[in-house]
Scaffold this motif. Structure first.
Motif, short mmCIF file in Angstrom:
data_model
loop_
_atom_site.label_atom_id
_atom_site.label_comp_id
_atom_site.label_asym_id
_atom_site.label_seq_id
_atom_site.Cartn_x
_atom_site.Cartn_y
_atom_site.Cartn_z
N ASP A 56 0.86 -1.18 0.00
CA ASP A 56 0.00 0.00 0.00
C ASP A 56 0.89 1.23 0.00
O ASP A 56 2.12 1.15 0.19
N PHE A 57 0.28 2.39 -0.21
CA PHE A 57 1.03 3.65 -0.20
C PHE A 57 0.15 4.74 0.39
O PHE A 57 -1.07 4.60 0.49
N ALA A 58 0.79 5.84 0.79
CA ALA A 58 0.07 6.97 1.39
C ALA A 58 0.66 8.26 0.86
O ALA A 58 1.86 8.37 0.62
N CYS A 59 -0.21 9.26 0.67
CA CYS A 59 0.21 10.58 0.20
C CYS A 59 -0.22 11.63 1.23
O CYS A 59 -1.39 11.65 1.65
N PHE A 60 0.70 12.47 1.61
CA PHE A 60 0.43 13.47 2.65
C PHE A 60 -0.46 14.59 2.10
O PHE A 60 -0.23 15.10 1.00
N MET B 38 4.90 18.29 -7.17
CA MET B 38 5.46 17.86 -5.88
C MET B 38 6.71 17.02 -6.07
O MET B 38 7.02 16.15 -5.25
N SER B 39 7.40 17.28 -7.18
CA SER B 39 8.66 16.61 -7.48
C SER B 39 8.45 15.10 -7.55
O SER B 39 7.53 14.62 -8.18
N SER B 40 9.28 14.33 -6.85
CA SER B 40 9.30 12.88 -6.99
C SER B 40 8.05 12.19 -6.46
O SER B 40 7.80 11.03 -6.81
N SER B 41 7.26 12.85 -5.65
CA SER B 41 6.06 12.21 -5.10
C SER B 41 4.83 12.39 -5.98
O SER B 41 3.79 11.78 -5.72
N SER B 42 4.92 13.19 -7.05
CA SER B 42 3.75 13.50 -7.87
C SER B 42 3.10 12.25 -8.46
O SER B 42 1.87 12.14 -8.53
N ILE B 43 3.92 11.30 -8.92
CA ILE B 43 3.37 10.12 -9.59
C ILE B 43 2.51 9.28 -8.65
O ILE B 43 1.64 8.53 -9.11
N ARG C 196 5.32 22.59 -5.01
CA ARG C 196 4.44 22.70 -3.86
C ARG C 196 4.75 21.58 -2.86
O ARG C 196 5.50 20.64 -3.15
N MET C 197 4.11 21.66 -1.69
CA MET C 197 4.33 20.67 -0.63
C MET C 197 3.73 19.32 -1.00
O MET C 197 2.64 19.25 -1.57
N GLY C 198 4.42 18.26 -0.62
CA GLY C 198 3.90 16.91 -0.84
C GLY C 198 4.89 15.86 -0.37
O GLY C 198 6.09 16.12 -0.26
N CYS C 199 4.38 14.67 -0.10
CA CYS C 199 5.23 13.55 0.31
C CYS C 199 4.46 12.25 0.10
O CYS C 199 3.26 12.19 0.38
N SER D 247 9.59 17.30 8.87
CA SER D 247 8.88 16.56 9.93
C SER D 247 7.39 16.51 9.65
O SER D 247 6.74 15.47 9.84
N MET D 248 6.84 17.63 9.18
CA MET D 248 5.40 17.69 8.92
C MET D 248 4.98 16.72 7.83
O MET D 248 4.08 15.90 8.02
N VAL D 249 5.64 16.80 6.68
CA VAL D 249 5.17 16.01 5.53
C VAL D 249 5.56 14.53 5.65
O VAL D 249 4.77 13.64 5.32
N ILE D 250 6.78 14.25 6.13
CA ILE D 250 7.26 12.87 6.19
C ILE D 250 6.53 12.08 7.28
O ILE D 250 6.01 10.98 7.04
#
Length: 548
Positions: A129-133, A480-485, A309-312, A198-201
Motif C-alpha cells: 500500500d502507499f500513502a500521500c500526505f 510535488m517533485s518525486s512524489s507526484s506520480i 508545492r508541498m507533498g510527500c 517533519s510535517m510532511v514525512i
C-alpha cells in the motif's frame, strides 16, 4: 548571425520589429527570430541502439524461461515414446540405441536448467500500500496569494513574470505551501527545512502505518529521497529516531537526484529486497519547498518557485509471498535513463547562486529539448518489454524500412531557420507510432508543467482520459517533485478505475538529466477508498474541462 546548432523539430517565427531607431544599424529594417521549443517527435528520430537495448533487457530476463520448456519438451518426447515397462526394458537390455547413461544425461541437463532458472528468478516484489500526505487547509494558497507581494521579496518585474507563468501553468488555487514563504523572513534555513520535513514525512508515514497495520520495528529497509534538503543527521536517520526503528535496519538517503528520484528509490528498494528475502521496505519521496525558495530576480531561477508545492509519498514494499493476498500491485519493470554525460543535459537544471548570492535552481532554456531526448531514450528502451508483439512488429519493421531508405538515419543538426523545409510533406516512409494504450491501462506521468504534459500527450498519442490523473494532480496539488506520480495513482484509485490485471506506467524525469519508468501490475481490483486518500474531498470536481 552565426548559425547555432539546435535540436530538430523546433518551429520558428520571423517577426518584423520595424525600423532600428539608433545605433550602427539606424534606419534599417530589423527582424527577430522566435524559436518555440517543444519536445521532439519521439518516433521521428528513434535510435536503433536504444531499441536494441530494450530487446537486450527482454532476452536477459527471459532466456532461462525460454530454455526450460524446450528441454522439458525434448525430454518428454523421448520418454513418451515408450511405456513404463518398455522404457525400463529398453534401458536394461540396451536396445533401440538407448542406455541408462543417455536417459540420465538428459535428465541431468533438464534438472540443471530448471534449477538455474529457479535460482536466477527474482522473488516477486509487491506494493502492499502507499500513502500521500495532505497538508491542513491553513496552508492552502491561491495563485494570487502565492505571488507573495506582501513578503516584500520581489520587485514588480519579478512579480509580473511569476504571474504570467502561473496563468499558463495548469496549477489551481488550492495548492499547499509553507507559511514561511509568505513572510519577509529568510526561509532557506535548517530550522524551516527540518520543520517542513517533519510535517510532511511523519504525516505520510503515520498514515501508511495505520493503513497497513505494520509496526515501524517490522521495517527492514528504509529508502528516503529528497533532492535539495539534506541535513546531518540525514532524513532517514530522523525517521529512525522518531519511530524508534530497529538497530539493524538498512537505511539509505538519496539526495540531489531531482524529480525522477522516486523511481530510483523504488529501484534501490527492489534490489535490497532481492538481496534480503522475507523483508519489508519503506520508500519515502518528498521535497522541501521553503528550503528551495528563491527570493531573487533571475527569471530562470524564478520558474521553480511557480511550480513546486508541498507533498510527500510513502509506500510499503514486500518480497514475502504471504503479502500477495493483501498487496495491491506487483512490480513488473524498472527502466532508468541517465543523460548526465552530456554537458547541456547536466546543466539543464542546475543549483547555483545568482549575482546577489541567492541560491536557487537555474532552469535552462533548452530544457524541453533536453528532457524530450531523455524521455525518448527511456521509452524506446522500455517498449520491447511492454508492447504486444503486433505493435513491436509494425514499429520495428517501419523503423528498419526508414533506416534503409535513408529517412531514419541520423543527420547533423541544422539551424532553426534552415529546418522549416523539414515540415513540408514528404513521400518518405512515415514512422509507425506504437499504441501505448495497448501496453498500459493507466498512465502516471510526472506533473511537471502543463506544457510538458501537452507535449507528451501529443508525442505518445494518448487521450485526455489517459492524461487526466497527471493534469488533475498538477491542478490540485502542483508539482510535488518525486512524489507526484503517487498522487496520480491515488487519483486513479479514488476514481475506482484500477481493476485486477491493469498495468500502470509511472514516468518520472528531472535533473541530471534523468528519465525513469516503473511498471506495476494490479493484483486485485482496487475499490475506491473510504479514507486515507488525499482526493476524497475533491474527487467529484475532477476532471476539470479547461485543464488541457
Amino acid at each position: 548571425m552565426a548559425p547555432t546548432q539546435e535540436h530538430h523539430l523546433l518551429s520558428t517565427e520571423i517577426v518584423n520589429r520595424g525600423i532600428e531607431p539608433s545605433g550602427p544599424d539606424a534606419g534599417s529594417i530589423t527582424f527577430s527570430v522566435r524559436v518555440r521549443r517543444r519536445l521532439p517527435d519521439f518516433v521521428q528520430s528513434v535510435k536503433l541502439k536504444y531499441v536494441k537495448l530494450g530487446y537486450h533487457y527482454l532476452i536477459n530476463h527471459g532466456i532461462y524461461l525460454a530454455t526450460v520448456p524446450v528441454v522439458l519438451l525434448l525430454f518428454g518426447v523421448e520418454v513418451k515414446r515408450f511405456g513404463r515397462e518398455e522404457l525400463w526394458r529398453t534401458i536394461s537390455d540396451n536396445t533401440g540405441g538407448y542406455d541408462l547413461l543417455t536417459v540420465l544425461a538428459l535428465f541431468v541437463v533438464f534438472t540443471f536448467t530448471l534449477t538455474l532458472y529457479i535460482l536466477s528468478r527474482s522473488r516477486s516484489i509487491y506494493l502492499v500500500d502507499f500513502a500521500c500526505f495532505k497538508p491542513v487547509d491553513d496552508l492552502k494558497v491561491t495563485k494570487e496569494e502565492f505571488i507573495g507581494r506582501k513578503s516584500g521579496k520581489f520587485d514588480e518585474a519579478s512579480l509580473e513574470f511569476q504571474k504570467r507563468i502561473l496563468e499558463s501553468s495548469g496549477i489551481g488555487d488550492e495548492t499547499y505551501v509553507p507559511k514561511s514563504i509568505m513572510s519577509p523572513e529568510k526561509t532557506a534555513t535548517m530550522r524551516e527545512g527540518r520543520a517542513e520535513a517533519s510535517m510532511v514525512i511523519f504525516g505520510a508515514l503515520d498514515e501508511l502505518f495505520e493503513k497497513t497495520g505494520v509496526r515501524p520495528k517490522d521495517i527492514g529497509i528504509l529508502v528516503v529521497n529528497c533532492s535539495i534538503f539534506n541535513p546531518t543527521p540525514s532524513l532517514s536517520a530522523m525517521i529512525i529516531n522518531h519511530y524508534k526503528m530497529r538497530g539493524n535496519i538498512l537505511s539509505f538517503n538519496l539526495g540531489g537526484m531531482g524529480c525522477s528520484a522516486g523511481v530510483i528509490a523504488v529501484d534501490l528498494a527492489r534490489d535490497m529486497l532481492h538481496a534480503n528475502p522475507s523483508n519489508l521496505a519503506v520508500v519515502v519521496s518528498t521535497e522541501m519547498v521553503a528550503y528551495n525558495w528563491y527570493p531573487g530576480r533571475d527569471r530562470g531561477m524564478l520558474i521553480p518557485n511557480c511550480f513546486f508545492r508541498m507533498g510527500c509519498s510513502t509506500l510499503l514494499m514486500s518480497n514475502r509471498r504471504r503479502d500477495y493476498r493483501r498487496g495491491k500491485y506487483r512490480l513488473e519493470h524498472i527502466v532508468r535513463t541517465h543523460k548526465g554525460a552530456d554537458d547541456s543535459s547536466f546543466r539543464s537544471i542546475y543549483q547555483e547562486e545568482d549575482a546577489q548570492k541567492f541560491k536557487g535552481l537555474k532552469i535552462s532554456k533548452d530544457l524541453m529539448e533536453i528532457g524530450g531526448d531523455a524521455i525518448k531514450t527511456n521509452i524506446t528502451t522500455l517498449s520491447p518489454l511492454v508492447l504486444p508483439f503486433s505493435e513491436q512488429f509494425f514499429f520495428f519493421s517501419t523503423l528498419i524500412k526508414r533506416y534503409f531508405s535513408g529517412t531514419g538515419k541520423s543527420s547533423h543538426l541544422t539551424p532553426p531557420v534552415q529546418q522549416i523545409s523539414q515540415f513540408a510533406p514528404s513521400s518518405a516512409t512515415k514512422p509507425y507510432i506504437p499504441d501505448y494504450r495497448l501496453a498500459f491501462e493507466h498512465f502516471c506521468i510526472n506533473a511537471a508543467s502543463k506544457a510538458a504534459l501537452n507535449e507528451l500527450q501529443r508525442n505518445l498519442g494518448l487521450s485526455d482520459m489517459n492524461m487526466e490523473a497527471s493534469r488533475a494532480t498538477l491542478h490540485r496539488f502542483g508539482n510535488m517533485s518525486s512524489s507526484s506520480i503517487w498522487y496520480e495513482l491515488a487519483y486513479l484509485e479514488a476514481k475506482g478505475r484500477v481493476k485486477r490485471g491493469d498495468r500502470v506506467w509511472q514516468l518520472g524525469f528531472g535533473s541530471g538529466f534523468k528519465c525513469n519508468s516503473t511498471v506495476w501490475k494490479s493484483i486485485r481490483t482496487i475499490e475506491p477508498p473510504a479514507g486515507g486518500n488525499p482526493w476524497l474531498d475533491c474527487i467529484d470536481r475532477y476532471p476539470v474541462e479547461d485543464l488541457s
